[in-house]
Design a protein around this motif. Structure first.
Motif, short mmCIF file in Angstrom:
data_model
loop_
_atom_site.label_atom_id
_atom_site.label_comp_id
_atom_site.label_asym_id
_atom_site.label_seq_id
_atom_site.Cartn_x
_atom_site.Cartn_y
_atom_site.Cartn_z
N UNK A 48 -25.69 -31.63 52.76
CA UNK A 48 -25.66 -31.91 54.18
C UNK A 48 -25.96 -33.36 54.52
N UNK A 49 -26.27 -34.17 53.50
CA UNK A 49 -26.64 -35.57 53.70
C UNK A 49 -27.77 -35.70 54.71
N UNK A 50 -28.79 -34.84 54.54
CA UNK A 50 -29.95 -34.81 55.43
C UNK A 50 -30.97 -35.83 54.97
N UNK A 51 -31.51 -36.61 55.87
CA UNK A 51 -32.40 -37.71 55.51
C UNK A 51 -33.76 -37.24 55.03
N UNK A 52 -34.24 -36.12 55.63
CA UNK A 52 -35.59 -35.63 55.29
C UNK A 52 -35.76 -34.23 55.86
N UNK A 53 -36.71 -33.50 55.30
CA UNK A 53 -37.05 -32.18 55.83
C UNK A 53 -38.56 -31.95 55.68
N UNK A 54 -39.04 -30.97 56.45
CA UNK A 54 -40.39 -30.46 56.23
C UNK A 54 -40.37 -29.30 55.26
N UNK A 55 -41.40 -29.21 54.44
CA UNK A 55 -41.72 -28.02 53.66
C UNK A 55 -43.05 -27.47 54.19
N UNK A 56 -43.55 -26.40 53.58
CA UNK A 56 -44.86 -25.88 53.99
C UNK A 56 -46.01 -26.58 53.28
N UNK A 57 -45.69 -27.56 52.43
CA UNK A 57 -46.74 -28.24 51.67
C UNK A 57 -47.77 -28.89 52.56
N UNK A 58 -49.05 -28.73 52.18
CA UNK A 58 -50.15 -29.22 53.02
C UNK A 58 -51.31 -29.66 52.13
N UNK A 59 -51.95 -30.74 52.54
CA UNK A 59 -53.18 -31.17 51.87
C UNK A 59 -54.37 -30.54 52.57
N UNK A 60 -55.28 -30.01 51.80
CA UNK A 60 -56.47 -29.38 52.37
C UNK A 60 -57.47 -30.47 52.73
N UNK A 61 -57.43 -30.88 54.01
CA UNK A 61 -58.29 -31.98 54.47
C UNK A 61 -59.00 -31.61 55.76
N UNK A 62 -59.21 -30.30 55.96
CA UNK A 62 -59.82 -29.82 57.20
C UNK A 62 -61.09 -29.06 56.86
N UNK A 63 -61.76 -28.48 57.86
CA UNK A 63 -63.00 -27.76 57.62
C UNK A 63 -62.79 -26.65 56.59
N UNK A 64 -63.67 -26.60 55.61
CA UNK A 64 -63.56 -25.62 54.55
C UNK A 64 -62.95 -26.17 53.28
N UNK A 65 -62.57 -27.45 53.31
CA UNK A 65 -61.89 -28.05 52.16
C UNK A 65 -62.82 -28.92 51.32
N UNK A 66 -64.12 -28.69 51.44
CA UNK A 66 -65.06 -29.52 50.70
C UNK A 66 -65.46 -28.90 49.37
#
Length: 217
Positions: free
Chosen positions: A97-115
């Motif tokens: 599709x010659x798409x420049x970029x997309x989102x995936x569900x990938x996430x960095x755990x950087x919120x409360x509870x990620x310590x």
């Protein structure tokens, strides 16, 4: 390990400004659009929606949480690339599709509870697929993912380049040759807007089926 990450999924729901994860809508689930199906090396079948291939969303670009919520209302979630084969399947669709970029569900755990110690340092050990709860391998082990070798600073991804401007790059996007690097994973600040890929969510499909006897999903 997967169970531990599933505990974190609810925390992602309050990522910014008390925004929440959407619940599935039974009618939308029953009428969801599926552009392709793919059976991975484990024998698991997946169905996918590509936002740029659907007329009403052809030009739609949204932030990471909105992408997830659009998917979730249809008993899907943003795509989780858990095998090299699935990753290549999605990359081929992006290239076609010659798409420049997309989102995936990938996430960095950087919120409360990620310590937790096992998630430190977060940019190495804190990445996971929020759509499935599966952990992404350490980012300093280049054979466990498809992170680019370069980016805006010319350094391997994830580089958290926008952190200096107060924008933690905590969402995983696939960029199409932005840095002459091919179609590769990049960490991106979650407020950026992009097309997206949805993938059927067994969890949400089962949830809707259990509460709507006779529904055809």
């Amino acid at each position: 390990m997967k169970a531990a990450f599933l505990v974190l999924l609810g925390l992602v729901a309050v990522a910014t400004a008390q925004r929440r994860l959407a619940l599935p809508d039974p009618r939308s689930c029953a009428s969801r659009v599926r552009h392709a199906s793919y059976r991975d090396a484990r024998g698991v079948a997946h169905s996918y929606f590509f936002s740029w291939e659907h007329q009403p969303t052809r030009n739609l670009e949204v932030d990471w949480l909105d992408a997830r919520n659009i998917c979730r209302r249809h008993c899907m979630d943003a795509v989780s690339l858990e095998t090299p084969q699935e990753n290549e399947f999605i990359k081929q669709r992006i290239a076609r599709g010659n798409i420049r970029y997309i989102w995936t569900s990938g996430r960095k755990c950087n919120f409360n509870g990620c310590d937790r110690p096992d998630l430190q340092p977060q940019n190495v050990n804190g990445w996971f697929w929020s759509g499935s709860g599966a952990k992404i391998g350490p980012t300093n082990q280049r054979n466990t993912g498809d992170w680019s070798h370069t980016g805006g600073y010319g350094t391997p991804q994830p580089d958290n380049r926008e952190a200096a401007q107060g924008n933690d790059e905590s969402c995983l996007s696939i960029l199409n040759n932005f840095y002459n690097d091919g179609i590769k994973w990049h960490d991106v600040a979650c407020h950026h807007v992009k097309p997206f890929v949805c993938e059927d969510s067994d969890e949400l499909l089962n949830f809707v089926a259990s509460r709507n006897p006779g529904i055809r999903l």
